[in-house]
Design a protein around this motif. Structure first.
Motif, PDB file in Angstrom:
ATOM      1  N   SER A 135       0.867  -1.177   0.000  1.00 31.20           N
ATOM      2  CA  SER A 135       0.000   0.000   0.000  1.00 31.20           C
ATOM      3  C   SER A 135       0.900   1.222   0.000  1.00 31.20           C
ATOM      4  O   SER A 135       1.991   1.193   0.563  1.00 31.20           O
ATOM      5  CB  SER A 135      -0.911   0.017   1.225  1.00 31.20           C
ATOM      6  N   VAL A 136       0.438   2.280  -0.637  1.00 32.35           N
ATOM      7  CA  VAL A 136       1.256   3.470  -0.822  1.00 32.35           C
ATOM      8  C   VAL A 136       0.477   4.682  -0.353  1.00 32.35           C
ATOM      9  O   VAL A 136      -0.689   4.864  -0.696  1.00 32.35           O
ATOM     10  CB  VAL A 136       1.634   3.657  -2.307  1.00 32.35           C
ATOM     11  N   ILE A 137       1.150   5.529   0.427  1.00 24.28           N
ATOM     12  CA  ILE A 137       0.561   6.769   0.920  1.00 24.28           C
ATOM     13  C   ILE A 137       1.472   7.910   0.475  1.00 24.28           C
ATOM     14  O   ILE A 137       2.687   7.839   0.609  1.00 24.28           O
ATOM     15  CB  ILE A 137       0.471   6.786   2.459  1.00 24.28           C
ATOM     16  N   LEU A 138       0.877   8.969  -0.034  1.00 21.30           N
ATOM     17  CA  LEU A 138       1.615  10.160  -0.441  1.00 21.30           C
ATOM     18  C   LEU A 138       1.933  10.982   0.801  1.00 21.30           C
ATOM     19  O   LEU A 138       1.076  11.219   1.649  1.00 21.30           O
ATOM     20  CB  LEU A 138       0.768  10.972  -1.417  1.00 21.30           C
ATOM     21  N   LEU A 139       3.180  11.416   0.903  1.00 19.76           N
ATOM     22  CA  LEU A 139       3.595  12.298   1.985  1.00 19.76           C
ATOM     23  C   LEU A 139       3.704  13.724   1.430  1.00 19.76           C
ATOM     24  O   LEU A 139       4.315  13.938   0.393  1.00 19.76           O
ATOM     25  CB  LEU A 139       4.956  11.869   2.546  1.00 19.76           C
ATOM     26  N   TYR A 140       3.104  14.685   2.106  1.00 18.53           N
ATOM     27  CA  TYR A 140       3.129  16.070   1.612  1.00 18.53           C
ATOM     28  C   TYR A 140       4.222  16.859   2.244  1.00 18.53           C
ATOM     29  O   TYR A 140       4.687  16.723   3.248  1.00 18.53           O
ATOM     30  CB  TYR A 140       1.784  16.735   1.851  1.00 18.53           C
TER      31      TYR A 140
END
Length: 67
Positions: free
Chosen positions: A62-67
């Motif tokens: 699973s991939v989460i975008l970091l801002y």
């Protein structure tokens, strides 16, 4: 695959995650029509730049975008 292609795919994945939110590797490959190697290289690019967080096992990332 050349470096520019990897960078372009990384940009496409970044935009996808920005719009869709957390996603699986399988969904990213399917929705962006990427081969497994193309997606993994682009995710590596984003991970190296600290733009994403990956979790799960190799078959079900699973991939989460970091801002």
């Amino acid at each position: 695959m050349i470096k520019a292609d990897i960078g372009n795919n990384a940009g496409r994945i970044w935009q996808y995650l920005d719009e869709k939110g957390e996603s699986t590797l399988a969904d990213i490959k399917k929705d962006l029509l990427l081969k497994g190697s193309e997606a993994r290289m682009a995710l590596g690019w984003l991970a190296r730049e600290n733009k994403i967080f990956l979790y799960g096992d190799e078959d079900n990332w699973s991939v989460i975008l970091l801002y």
